[in-house]
Design a protein around this motif. Structure first.
Motif, short mmCIF file in Angstrom:
data_model
loop_
_atom_site.label_atom_id
_atom_site.label_comp_id
_atom_site.label_asym_id
_atom_site.label_seq_id
_atom_site.Cartn_x
_atom_site.Cartn_y
_atom_site.Cartn_z
N ILE A 85 -8.29 13.89 -5.79
CA ILE A 85 -8.90 14.91 -5.02
C ILE A 85 -7.74 15.93 -4.59
N ALA A 86 -6.50 15.50 -4.07
CA ALA A 86 -5.45 16.43 -3.54
C ALA A 86 -5.02 17.39 -4.62
N SER A 87 -4.97 16.67 -5.64
CA SER A 87 -4.74 17.41 -6.98
C SER A 87 -5.50 18.47 -7.27
N LEU A 88 -6.89 18.23 -7.16
CA LEU A 88 -7.87 19.49 -7.33
C LEU A 88 -7.85 20.43 -6.33
N VAL A 89 -7.55 20.11 -5.11
CA VAL A 89 -7.07 20.84 -4.03
C VAL A 89 -5.96 21.89 -4.38
N ALA A 90 -4.87 21.31 -4.63
CA ALA A 90 -3.73 21.89 -5.11
C ALA A 90 -3.95 22.77 -6.47
N ALA A 91 -4.66 22.53 -7.29
CA ALA A 91 -4.93 23.44 -8.49
C ALA A 91 -5.82 24.65 -8.11
N LEU A 92 -6.86 24.37 -6.99
CA LEU A 92 -7.57 25.52 -6.66
C LEU A 92 -6.59 26.51 -6.00
N ILE A 93 -5.52 26.24 -5.26
CA ILE A 93 -4.35 26.88 -4.58
C ILE A 93 -3.72 27.52 -5.57
N VAL A 94 -3.25 26.90 -6.76
CA VAL A 94 -2.65 27.43 -7.59
C VAL A 94 -3.40 28.43 -8.55
N LYS A 95 -4.77 28.16 -8.71
CA LYS A 95 -5.66 28.98 -9.10
C LYS A 95 -5.67 30.56 -8.73
N THR A 96 -5.74 30.19 -7.25
CA THR A 96 -5.65 31.41 -6.53
C THR A 96 -4.39 32.24 -6.49
N GLY A 97 -3.34 31.39 -6.65
CA GLY A 97 -1.83 31.80 -6.42
C GLY A 97 -1.49 31.69 -5.18
N PHE A 98 -0.34 31.06 -5.04
CA PHE A 98 0.29 30.78 -3.57
C PHE A 98 0.32 32.08 -2.73
N GLU A 99 0.79 33.20 -3.28
CA GLU A 99 1.09 34.43 -2.55
C GLU A 99 -0.21 35.01 -2.31
N MET A 132 0.83 -1.19 0.04
CA MET A 132 0.14 0.07 0.07
C MET A 132 0.80 1.30 0.06
N ASN A 133 0.37 2.28 -0.77
CA ASN A 133 1.17 3.39 -0.77
C ASN A 133 0.95 4.26 0.26
N ASN A 134 1.96 4.90 0.95
CA ASN A 134 1.69 5.94 1.93
C ASN A 134 2.69 7.19 1.54
N LEU A 135 2.54 8.12 2.28
CA LEU A 135 3.36 9.37 1.98
C LEU A 135 4.70 9.40 1.82
N ALA A 149 3.45 21.22 -1.54
CA ALA A 149 2.12 21.46 -0.97
C ALA A 149 1.31 20.05 -0.94
N LEU A 150 1.50 19.32 -2.31
CA LEU A 150 0.82 17.93 -2.24
C LEU A 150 0.91 17.22 -1.16
N LYS A 151 2.10 16.97 -0.51
CA LYS A 151 2.43 16.26 0.68
C LYS A 151 1.59 16.84 1.92
N LEU A 152 1.72 18.03 1.89
CA LEU A 152 0.78 18.80 3.15
C LEU A 152 -0.57 18.79 2.92
N ARG A 162 -4.09 26.51 4.83
CA ARG A 162 -3.43 27.49 4.66
C ARG A 162 -2.24 27.74 5.78
N GLY A 163 -2.75 27.18 7.06
CA GLY A 163 -1.90 27.30 8.18
C GLY A 163 -0.72 26.44 7.84
N PHE A 164 -0.90 25.16 7.21
CA PHE A 164 0.11 24.31 7.29
C PHE A 164 0.99 24.75 5.79
N ILE A 165 0.33 25.14 4.62
CA ILE A 165 1.16 25.51 3.69
C ILE A 165 1.87 26.77 3.74
N CYS A 166 1.25 27.80 4.11
CA CYS A 166 1.87 29.06 4.30
C CYS A 166 3.16 29.14 5.41
N GLU A 167 3.11 28.14 6.10
CA GLU A 167 3.79 28.22 7.12
C GLU A 167 5.29 27.21 6.99
N ASP A 168 5.21 26.46 5.93
CA ASP A 168 6.05 25.67 5.31
C ASP A 168 7.38 26.33 5.01
#
Length: 167
Positions: free
Chosen positions: A147-161, A1-4, A127-130, A101-107
């Motif tokens: 699902i995780a990729s779509l969440v990442a795409a929404l962040i990219v769409k917004t822009g990380f900054e 089984m695949n894990n992080l 960001a994907l790992k987080l 946001r708390g995890f990604i922006c503080e990494d």
């Protein structure tokens, strides 16, 4: 089984490249629709309090798997209504975007990448790992990765900054 720990850097890099393309090509509404459908197909929904539920489709009887009910759901070719999918996808995003946001922006790694616009793919991969970790999902199947990729795409769409500076 695949894990992080078993997620290979090459796989993350490939996913990041595809996520970048997806964010460029699709609207937010398209991403919400796909996210809602993926969540539905996985049996993942949010209840009225925002808690994630995996038994939303009566796969279980008294906490025991009911194979007959599971079979009926999985074999039903009728897709979820498009508006309901968009609503579910947006509801999922709204539920998790602040927590993420708390995890990604503080990494530290992501902060370093955000200072170099040429490192967007590396930022996405980090960001994907987080995202997997915060959502409590293990990347063991393609729908979960999607699902995780779509969440990442929404962040990219917004822009990380912009995502990290939203109050």
């Amino acid at each position: 089984m695949n894990n992080l720990q078993n997620l290979k850097e090459e796989e993350l890099a490939s996913m990041a490249m595809q996520i970048e393309s997806l964010a460029e090509q699709k609207s937010e509404k398209d991403l919400y629709l796909a996210l809602g459908n993926a969540l539905y197909d996985s049996g993942i929904v949010l209840d009225e309090h925002g808690a994630v539920s995996l038994d939303a489709f009566d796969f279980f009887d008294s906490k025991q798997l009911n194979l007959s009910k599971s079979f009926d759901f999985v074999s039903d070719p009728t897709p979820l209504d498009k508006e309901a999918s968009k609503t579910n996808g947006k509801k999922f995003w709204e539920r998790f975007k602040d927590e993420l946001r708390g995890f990604i922006c503080e990494d530290a790694k992501i902060k370093a990448y955000m200072n170099d616009q040429h490192k967007l793919r590396e930022c996405i991969a980090a960001a994907l790992k987080l995202i997997f970790k915060v959502l409590g999902l293990l990347p063991w199947n393609p729908v979960v990765k999607f699902i995780a990729s779509l969440v990442a795409a929404l962040i990219v769409k917004t822009g990380f900054e912009a995502y990290c500076n939203i109050a």
